[in-house]
Design an enzyme around this catalytic site. Sequence first.
Site: not given
Ligand code: AMP
Length: 187
Positions: A13, A88, A127, A129, A140
């Site tokens: 994404k 999400r 990755r 992170r 996740r």
């Molecule tokens: P991402 O970089 O999109 O994989 O997001 C990393 C982390 O941020 C996720 O595992 C969640 O803990 C939090 N996060 C990101 N976007 C959302 C969302 N729309 N709703 C809830 N938590 C989010």
Amino acid sequence: MRLILLGAPGSGKGTQAALLAEELAIPAISTGEMLRQAVAAGTPLGERIEKVMSSGDLVDDAILGEVVKTRLAREDAKGGFILDGYPRTLAQADQLAEILVGMEAEQDGVLYLQVPEPELVKRILGRQRADDKEDVIRQRLLVYRRQTQPLVDYYEQRGLLMPIDGDRPVDEVAAALLEALGRMVEA
Ligand code: AMP
């Protein structure tokens, strides 16, 4: 164009949102990135968010609602945007629909990147992170299946879903996304 990029962690994404943003000259909005910035700022709220993120769970819907509403109100999002990592949950999908009604705007489509789970794990492990350790990755992916996967039906029922095979090289996926958008505009 107001677009949503939907897909599991590791589905590409972020990469595809950035490419599409450049191609379409609209901002890519990553809620994960915005939350990581809030954490880096070291505020009390940031500390709470950090705990949730590092466990692989989702941050509170209400927080996301505020974050996204504020971001979409900015000038650069007036001509369209690509949402990466939001919504999400079903509650967030309803929340987004409401935010857009408030902006007198409509969502144009949902690009759904499909990647098999073993490939997702492989990619995420590649990755580096803080929330990419193996047990956190499992959590996740579980959270994705339980809370985010239902959005596929949600958007399908609303005639917005565009499934894309994301299990191929970056440039092929990018081309397929543009092709799907071309079909969407023609329809
Ligand atoms: P991402 O970089 O999109 O994989 O997001 C990393 C982390 O941020 C996720 O595992 C969640 O803990 C939090 N996060 C990101 N976007 C959302 C969302 N729309 N709703 C809830 N938590 C989010």
